[in-house]
Enzyme design. Structure first.
Site, PDB file in Angstrom:
ATOM      1  N   CYS A 100       0.838  -1.200   0.000  1.00 29.79           N
ATOM      2  CA  CYS A 100       0.000   0.000   0.000  1.00 29.79           C
ATOM      3  C   CYS A 100       0.875   1.254   0.000  1.00 29.79           C
ATOM      4  O   CYS A 100       0.594   2.221  -0.717  1.00 29.79           O
ATOM      5  CB  CYS A 100      -0.933  -0.012   1.206  1.00 29.79           C
ATOM      6  SG  CYS A 100      -2.162   1.317   1.192  1.00 29.79           S
ATOM      7  N   CYS A 196      -6.663  -3.618   6.719  1.00 30.94           N
ATOM      8  CA  CYS A 196      -7.993  -3.012   6.591  1.00 30.94           C
ATOM      9  C   CYS A 196      -9.003  -3.941   5.930  1.00 30.94           C
ATOM     10  O   CYS A 196     -10.181  -3.925   6.278  1.00 30.94           O
ATOM     11  CB  CYS A 196      -7.901  -1.694   5.830  1.00 30.94           C
ATOM     12  SG  CYS A 196      -7.288  -1.817   4.136  1.00 30.94           S
TER      13      CYS A 196
END
Length: 353
Positions: A100, A196
């Site tokens: 990410c 997440c």
């Protein structure tokens, strides 16, 4: 691009909020941005929820800066989630937080910043950047308990030349104090901990939900190759795992190896998890362009691990070998290895074996 224009990645958390405030105080013209990366399955998730967007927007309003929400869900799915799934299916244990940072926060967002005429991308990560001898170097944060250089050792020279980490010299206690003094709505918000898109930590269940596949059961083997039980699909396990094996063997056992071709998972005692060395590729070096001679360093193969003394040796085709002074537990292919010289990050790579 103007040198005082900064795009601040505002996740809705306290760290990025204080980062925006500190950049404003230094005279930068700031714009806050929240990236929508993933639709959180639960609103009490600590990342990527609608509440996070609202918190970021509230802080931006209090600071008097513009705030935008960018939809990067397709990029995130393609470059992070799909890589996560395919890595597990190939027997690796990926690190999506690093991906990410590499592909979204400091690549996709940086390109968007440049399109908007901003020289800088700012985040609330705990790390420091210095320029020495014509190169951008990554250093540990002042708050060692919060240091995030392990997750940032994928960033290259071009990216570092446009990034600022204003929290690098602060402790978390100081950051929360600033947030409270500024009256930020998220001053006491808890830190994000989980991946997440897998908030419950059940990677196997996520893989099945995401792919629609039912991974075939197979044999658990002991170190002698004897069948000791059945597993729910080799893709669902990671090296060093103890929980969720469902085996009663008279002593604690851990996942020691996986063979994706035969769909077997080998288990054994804790002592079987130790490795004297590793090989890694996809290296990103900081004080030099490439490693040309052996170097004595300290190394981390997991974010939570204490650094361990080791020597790194260059190999052909971009590989390097890390030999530890003492064997290390659960060195896992697919994870990152990060090397240090004191406070400075020497380099980071991806463990192959």
């Amino acid at each position: 691009m103007e040198n005082n224009k900064a795009l601040v990645g505002m996740s809705g958390g306290v760290d990025s909020s204080v980062a925006a405030y500190l950049m404003l105080r230094q005279g930068f013209e700031c714009t806050g941005v929240t990236m929508r990366l993933y639709d959180s399955p639960t609103e009490d998730s600590t990342c990527c929820s609608l509440d996070d967007v609202e918190d970021a927007r509230a802080v931006a309003a209090r600071l008097g800066i513009r705030h935008y929400t960018f939809n990067f869900k397709d990029d995130f799915d393609r470059q992070v989630v799909q890589k996560f799934v395919s890595s597990y299916e190939r027997g690796l244990t990926p690190n999506p937080c690093i991906d990410c940072n590499r592909y979204l926060k400091f690549d996709r967002l940086l390109r968007r910043a440049q399109e908007l005429g901003c020289q800088w991308v700012v985040s609330g990560h705990y790390a420091r950047i210095r320029q020495e001898n014509g190169r951008y170097l990554l250093y540990k944060a002042a708050d060692r308990a919060k240091d995030q250089t392990y997750f940032l050792a994928c960033l290259d020279q071009e990216q570092l030349s446009h990034i600022q980490f204003p929290l690098g010299d602060l402790t978390k206690v100081q950051v929360r104090k600033i947030a409270e003094e500024m009256g930020f709505v998220n001053a006491r918000k808890r830190d994000s901990q989980d991946i997440c898109f897998v908030p419950d930590g059940d990677y196997g269940a996520f893989l099945q939900r995401y792919t629609g596949k039912t991974y075939p059961e197979g044999d658990f083997l002991n170190l002698q190759g004897q069948v000791v039980g059945r597993h729910r699909g080799a893709a669902c396990y990671t090296k060093g795992q103890r929980k969720g094996l469902g085996l009663a063997m008279g002593e604690p056992v851990y996942v020691c190896a996986k063979d994706m071709a035969s769909n077997t998972v080998t288990v054994g005692p804790n002592a079987a998890l130790y490795s004297p060395s590793l090989r890694a590729n996809d290296w990103n070096w900081y004080p030099f362009e490439t490693l040309t001679q052996p170097m004595y360093v300290t190394a981390k193969t997991r974010h939570s691990q204490f650094e361990q003394p080791a020597t790194v040796y260059p190999e052909e085709n971009g590989f390097a070998r890390v030999e530890f002074d003492e064997p290390q537990r659960a060195v896992t292919p697919g994870q990152a290895v990060v090397l240090y010289d004191g406070d400075m990050v020497v380099g980071g790579g991806t463990i192959v074996e």
